[in-house]
Design an enzyme around this catalytic site. Sequence first.
Site, PDB file in Angstrom:
ATOM      1  N   HIS A 283       0.879  -1.179   0.000  1.00 34.61           N
ATOM      2  CA  HIS A 283       0.000   0.000   0.000  1.00 34.61           C
ATOM      3  C   HIS A 283       0.911   1.221   0.000  1.00 34.61           C
ATOM      4  O   HIS A 283       1.635   1.460  -0.952  1.00 34.61           O
ATOM      5  CB  HIS A 283      -0.923  -0.115   1.212  1.00 34.61           C
ATOM      6  CG  HIS A 283      -2.086   0.823   1.249  1.00 34.61           C
ATOM      7  ND1 HIS A 283      -2.393   1.683   0.233  1.00 34.61           N
ATOM      8  CD2 HIS A 283      -3.035   1.039   2.212  1.00 34.61           C
ATOM      9  CE1 HIS A 283      -3.475   2.377   0.557  1.00 34.61           C
ATOM     10  NE2 HIS A 283      -3.887   2.010   1.758  1.00 34.61           N
ATOM     11  N   HIS A 322      -2.226  -1.901 -10.183  1.00 36.83           N
ATOM     12  CA  HIS A 322      -3.196  -1.333  -9.255  1.00 36.83           C
ATOM     13  C   HIS A 322      -4.464  -2.158  -9.321  1.00 36.83           C
ATOM     14  O   HIS A 322      -4.861  -2.591 -10.397  1.00 36.83           O
ATOM     15  CB  HIS A 322      -3.499   0.127  -9.628  1.00 36.83           C
ATOM     16  CG  HIS A 322      -4.071   0.892  -8.490  1.00 36.83           C
ATOM     17  ND1 HIS A 322      -5.401   0.836  -8.163  1.00 36.83           N
ATOM     18  CD2 HIS A 322      -3.491   1.715  -7.589  1.00 36.83           C
ATOM     19  CE1 HIS A 322      -5.602   1.600  -7.110  1.00 36.83           C
ATOM     20  NE2 HIS A 322      -4.475   2.144  -6.726  1.00 36.83           N
ATOM     21  N   ASP A 379       2.801   5.732  -6.909  1.00 36.14           N
ATOM     22  CA  ASP A 379       4.049   5.612  -6.156  1.00 36.14           C
ATOM     23  C   ASP A 379       5.287   5.526  -7.026  1.00 36.14           C
ATOM     24  O   ASP A 379       6.403   5.572  -6.509  1.00 36.14           O
ATOM     25  CB  ASP A 379       3.991   4.378  -5.243  1.00 36.14           C
ATOM     26  CG  ASP A 379       3.104   4.624  -4.051  1.00 36.14           C
ATOM     27  OD1 ASP A 379       3.080   5.772  -3.592  1.00 36.14           O
ATOM     28  OD2 ASP A 379       2.433   3.695  -3.595  1.00 36.14           O
TER      29      ASP A 379
HETATM   30  N1  CMC Z   1       5.044  -6.526 -10.716  1.00 37.57           N
HETATM   31  C1  CMC Z   1       4.950  -7.689 -11.396  1.00 37.57           C
HETATM   32  N2  CMC Z   1       3.804  -8.345 -11.574  1.00 37.57           N
HETATM   33  C2  CMC Z   1       2.707  -7.811 -11.058  1.00 37.57           C
HETATM   34  C3  CMC Z   1       2.716  -6.598 -10.345  1.00 37.57           C
HETATM   35  C4  CMC Z   1       3.941  -5.952 -10.186  1.00 37.57           C
HETATM   36  N3  CMC Z   1       4.022  -4.802  -9.546  1.00 37.57           N
HETATM   37  N4  CMC Z   1       1.464  -6.308  -9.942  1.00 37.57           N
HETATM   38  C5  CMC Z   1       0.694  -7.303 -10.383  1.00 37.57           C
HETATM   39  N5  CMC Z   1       1.427  -8.209 -11.072  1.00 37.57           N
HETATM   40  C6  CMC Z   1       0.951  -9.393 -11.784  1.00 37.57           C
HETATM   41  C7  CMC Z   1       0.602 -10.507 -10.803  1.00 37.57           C
HETATM   42  O1  CMC Z   1       1.692 -11.363 -10.586  1.00 37.57           O
HETATM   43  C8  CMC Z   1      -0.522 -11.187 -11.551  1.00 37.57           C
HETATM   44  O2  CMC Z   1       0.024 -11.957 -12.594  1.00 37.57           O
HETATM   45  P1  CMC Z   1      -0.587 -13.410 -12.961  1.00 37.57           P
HETATM   46  O3  CMC Z   1      -2.016 -13.143 -13.336  1.00 37.57           O
HETATM   47  O4  CMC Z   1       0.269 -13.923 -14.032  1.00 37.57           O
HETATM   48  O5  CMC Z   1      -0.484 -14.204 -11.681  1.00 37.57           O
HETATM   49  C9  CMC Z   1      -1.272 -10.034 -12.221  1.00 37.57           C
HETATM   50  O6  CMC Z   1      -0.268  -9.030 -12.418  1.00 37.57           O
HETATM   51  C10 CMC Z   1      -2.432  -9.491 -11.416  1.00 37.57           C
HETATM   52  O7  CMC Z   1      -1.912  -9.040 -10.153  1.00 37.57           O
HETATM   53  P2  CMC Z   1      -2.641  -9.158  -8.748  1.00 37.57           P
HETATM   54  O8  CMC Z   1      -1.605  -9.446  -7.701  1.00 37.57           O
HETATM   55  O9  CMC Z   1      -3.820 -10.095  -8.860  1.00 37.57           O
HETATM   56  O10 CMC Z   1      -3.203  -7.715  -8.575  1.00 37.57           O
HETATM   57  P3  CMC Z   1      -3.789  -7.116  -7.237  1.00 37.57           P
HETATM   58  O11 CMC Z   1      -4.928  -6.253  -7.648  1.00 37.57           O
HETATM   59  O12 CMC Z   1      -4.075  -8.170  -6.219  1.00 37.57           O
HETATM   60  O13 CMC Z   1      -2.587  -6.256  -6.652  1.00 37.57           O
HETATM   61  C11 CMC Z   1      -1.143  -4.439  -6.260  1.00 37.57           C
HETATM   62  C12 CMC Z   1      -2.502  -4.882  -6.821  1.00 37.57           C
HETATM   63  C13 CMC Z   1      -1.056  -2.913  -6.281  1.00 37.57           C
HETATM   64  C14 CMC Z   1      -1.022  -4.914  -4.780  1.00 37.57           C
HETATM   65  C15 CMC Z   1      -0.024  -5.081  -7.114  1.00 37.57           C
HETATM   66  O14 CMC Z   1      -0.127  -4.625  -8.457  1.00 37.57           O
HETATM   67  C16 CMC Z   1       1.349  -4.799  -6.550  1.00 37.57           C
HETATM   68  O15 CMC Z   1       1.803  -5.523  -5.663  1.00 37.57           O
HETATM   69  N6  CMC Z   1       2.049  -3.732  -7.051  1.00 37.57           N
HETATM   70  C17 CMC Z   1       3.344  -3.372  -6.538  1.00 37.57           C
HETATM   71  C18 CMC Z   1       3.174  -2.595  -5.254  1.00 37.57           C
HETATM   72  C19 CMC Z   1       2.684  -1.177  -5.513  1.00 37.57           C
HETATM   73  O16 CMC Z   1       3.193  -0.478  -6.374  1.00 37.57           O
HETATM   74  N7  CMC Z   1       1.680  -0.770  -4.701  1.00 37.57           N
HETATM   75  C20 CMC Z   1       1.162   0.611  -4.769  1.00 37.57           C
HETATM   76  C21 CMC Z   1      -0.274   0.656  -5.178  1.00 37.57           C
HETATM   77  S1  CMC Z   1      -0.825   2.322  -5.518  1.00 37.57           S
HETATM   78  C22 CMC Z   1      -0.760   3.139  -4.011  1.00 37.57           C
HETATM   79  C23 CMC Z   1      -1.662   2.557  -2.975  1.00 37.57           C
HETATM   80  O17 CMC Z   1      -2.864   2.388  -3.209  1.00 37.57           O
HETATM   81  O18 CMC Z   1      -1.161   2.315  -1.873  1.00 37.57           O
END
Ligand code: CMC
Length: 444
Positions: A283, A322, A379
């Site tokens: 987050h 996101h 971010d």
């Molecule tokens: N790097 C590489 N792969 C990713 C990333 C990433 N940053 N984010 C998602 N994926 C992949 C994930 O592995 C999955 O692939 P597959 O379908 O092949 O398994 C696919 O994309 C869907 O991801 P998800 O984990 O189901 O997506 P989510 O909605 O659960 O997670 C998130 C959202 C923001 C937690 C995630 O994208 C992430 O961990 N990003 C990096 C951390 C980050 O930058 N967070 C800040 C968010 S914005 C500010 C805030 O709100 O706090």
Amino acid sequence: MPDHEPQADDNGGVATATDTLTVTDNRTGETYEVPITDGTVRAMDFRQMKASEDDFGLMTYDPAFTNTASCRSAITYIDGEAGVLEHRGIPIEQLCERSSYLEVAYLLVHGELPTQEALDYWIYAITHHTYVHENLKKSMEGFRYDAHPMAMLLSTVGALSSFYPAARRIEDPTERYMAIVRLIAKMPTLAAFSYRHNLGLPYVYPDNDLWYTGNFLSMLYRINEPKYEPDPRLQRALDVLWILHADHEQNCSTSAVRSVGSSQVDPYSAVSAGVAALYGPLHGGANEAVLRMLERIERVENIPDFLQGVKDRKEKLMGFGHRVYQNYDPRARIIKKHVDEVLEVMGIDSPKVEIAVELEKRALDDEYFTDRKLYPNVDFYSGLIYEAMSIPPGMFTVMFAIPRTAGWLAQWKEMLEDEETRIARPRQVYVGPRTVDYVPVGER
Ligand code: CMC
């Protein structure tokens, strides 16, 4: 039968007979009709669907709430597909261009833009509640010299509850208003104290002659000059960054504030839950993780190897992806524009900016990322701006928590005023053993 009447929809209309969902329970052959309102069905309408007389009834299962609306809200609108973000209907681009953080805070909390008189009063009230009790300052001095600033912030925000016991009267609009003003006013003070604590420097008291963001810069950087003069360009850049972080509807920390607040605890305690949620690397901690990632990549030439590591799932591309935006995060677009400006004011040339720009370019040219709709989020560039301002990575999430306080409080107030609010209490699907006999320790 449904336990509620059809409700007015977004356009002021009422759900008609065709706005329903017909469900056949194949276990019994029974058919049910449930109303659809605002594109949602009520989970409680499924409880009537039972396999047998003594069945509890159907529940919906949605870990991480990926498809469950937990409230009705009129504060922030996001269209993740189109990359749109609006507060009280006003596009974020207009707010960043023409408004200020404190005006946006008013807009979020009160639901409309203030008149000049209301704005002046709001700014005056916030500016004159920036000081914290000396005992709170003393308690901060007790932290280890290297305590993480978010750990200090979350505990001192919680501690504010002990200084304002009347805030427990959450049904009193005056107490609510005072808690909102105090929290928005004191958050920068606590944040700056945590920064000075890490450096072993004396804490700087607020300067009420300065603008909200300028005062924050003064509390960070002032040494022995009689009056700190913040650079107006940095003050404005910070204002824009804080507008961008002010609210983002039902994310992890906001849900924490609403959920904890639904127990009718005081707002200081509820907001400290929000700070705790924001602390996590998925987050608000992501901006710090982005900087660490750029440090690890070290050089533009290392980007292909790094991206391969992401595809092999050994790495994560921090600052990308996101839950809601399946498109470029509109906040990232605005922040990106300010990176060069801040570097210019500070007179520095950051190699990390080059790495970040190239990393973005290559990721957006790569099907692995575009197929998964992974674009830069808020971010990705915010940490670069903070670093250019000489703010250490440990402070980045604190820099997110300060402005998000307005959003948390607007959501907390809306939750309290919502007639449908009850204590948050999710259900579970129990998958463990049942009626197991206790075995004394010597017999295990
Ligand atoms: N790097 C590489 N792969 C990713 C990333 C990433 N940053 N984010 C998602 N994926 C992949 C994930 O592995 C999955 O692939 P597959 O379908 O092949 O398994 C696919 O994309 C869907 O991801 P998800 O984990 O189901 O997506 P989510 O909605 O659960 O997670 C998130 C959202 C923001 C937690 C995630 O994208 C992430 O961990 N990003 C990096 C951390 C980050 O930058 N967070 C800040 C968010 S914005 C500010 C805030 O709100 O706090």
